[in-house]
Every structure is written in C-alpha cells, then in structure tokens.
Scaffold this active site. Structure first.
Site, PDB file in Angstrom:
ATOM      1  N   GLU A   1       1.247  -1.174   0.038  1.00  0.00           N
ATOM      2  CA  GLU A   1       0.181   0.162  -0.256  1.00  0.00           C
ATOM      3  C   GLU A   1       0.363   1.379   0.126  1.00  0.00           C
ATOM      4  O   GLU A   1       0.591   2.159  -0.726  1.00  0.00           O
ATOM      5  CB  GLU A   1      -0.799   0.164   1.044  1.00  0.00           C
ATOM      6  CG  GLU A   1      -1.519  -0.632   1.523  1.00  0.00           C
ATOM      7  CD  GLU A   1      -1.320  -2.437   1.995  1.00  0.00           C
ATOM      8  OE1 GLU A   1      -1.781  -3.602   2.339  1.00  0.00           O
ATOM      9  OE2 GLU A   1      -0.258  -2.391   2.265  1.00  0.00           O
TER      10      GLU A   1
ATOM     11  N   CYS B   1      -0.864   1.850   6.812  1.00  0.00           N
ATOM     12  CA  CYS B   1      -1.278   1.819   5.435  1.00  0.00           C
ATOM     13  C   CYS B   1      -2.460   2.437   5.733  1.00  0.00           C
ATOM     14  O   CYS B   1      -2.776   3.308   4.653  1.00  0.00           O
ATOM     15  CB  CYS B   1      -0.998   1.035   4.990  1.00  0.00           C
ATOM     16  SG  CYS B   1       0.211  -0.374   4.632  1.00  0.00           S
TER      17      CYS B   1
END
Length: 148
Positions: free
Chosen positions: A56, A87
């Site tokens: 991510e 993330c």
C-alpha cells in the site's frame, strides 16, 4: 467506475501472485482514480530491507509521484490484505476517497502476521477526511494468497 470493482481486485491478485518471489509476500495494491489505474505495487519489505515498504505504501508513493501531489483525492486503494494502521493512516493523510481490501486480519497466519492488531475500520473512524471502506471484497480469492 463503481467501487468495489472485481476487475481491479483481480488484477491486484495477479500482481501479488506474480511477485511473491520478488517481495517474499503475496500482497499487492493498486490505486485507481476515475477509470484509470494510477499505480500498482507489491510488498518489498524483505527485498529492500525497509519495514515501511508495504504494498500500500509503495502504491501511494508511486501515485503521489505520478500525480505530482501528496493529495490523492478521488483515488481508491485496492489491496489484497487488510491494511495495517500505518497504511490506513497513509490513505487518510493522502485524503483518498476510499479503501477496498480482500483478506482480513482474521485470515492472518504465521507468514502474514499483523504486528499491530488495529483494524482498518477503527483507524478510519478516527481520521479526517472520512474514507469509504469496502472490506472482505473477493476475500476467498485473496485468502488463497496467504498460503503462497
């Protein structure tokens, strides 16, 4: 484009499978804006010796560079595994529109362990702006990645 989108998540699953040997984890992320894929990435923690190189984060960095902005407004993050607090927070800081994830923290195993068990939903509840969330999307397909 409507979210969640099966075609985008299927592509993320393929990226995860194709790069498990490169990144040592079968986790991939895609960032989409409007009808266009802005970035694609996979986890490279072990390869790069960098604990922040989650799929991510890699996708967010690439998208920000391509769009020449730290604001990824109107962008959606697709990821094959529920994003960790780092993330998820990065998505909030980037002011993204929403997150779509497949396998959840409940599916974790020895190889795919979460170090901090704070759910994506919980992080988003405390963030601004309020991102949209689609959890467990194509979960069964994404769970299979955790066996690779």
């Amino acid at each position: 484009m409507n979210h969640p989108n099966k075609e985008i998540m299927s592509k993320a699953i393929k990226i995860a499978k194709d790069n498990v040997d490169n990144g040592k984890h079968a986790v991939a992320a895609i960032i989409v804006k409007d009808d266009k894929i802005i970035s694609e990435a996979y986890t490279t923690i072990q390869r790069d010796n960098d604990p922040t190189k989650h799929a991510e984060i890699n996708a967010i960095r690439e998208a920000a560079k391509k769009l020449n902005s730290y604001k990824l407004e109107e962008c959606w993050l697709y990821t094959t595994f529920e994003p960790c607090p780092m993330c998820t927070s990065a998505c909030v800081w980037a002011r993204m529109k929403g997150i779509v994830y497949g396998a959840s923290m409940d599916d974790r195993n020895e190889k795919y362990a979460q170090r901090i068990l704070i759910r994506t939903e919980e992080v988003l509840k405390h963030g601004t702006p309020k991102l949209k969330l689609h959890k467990d999307f194509m979960r069964e397909e994404c769970k299979k990645l955790l066996l690779l």
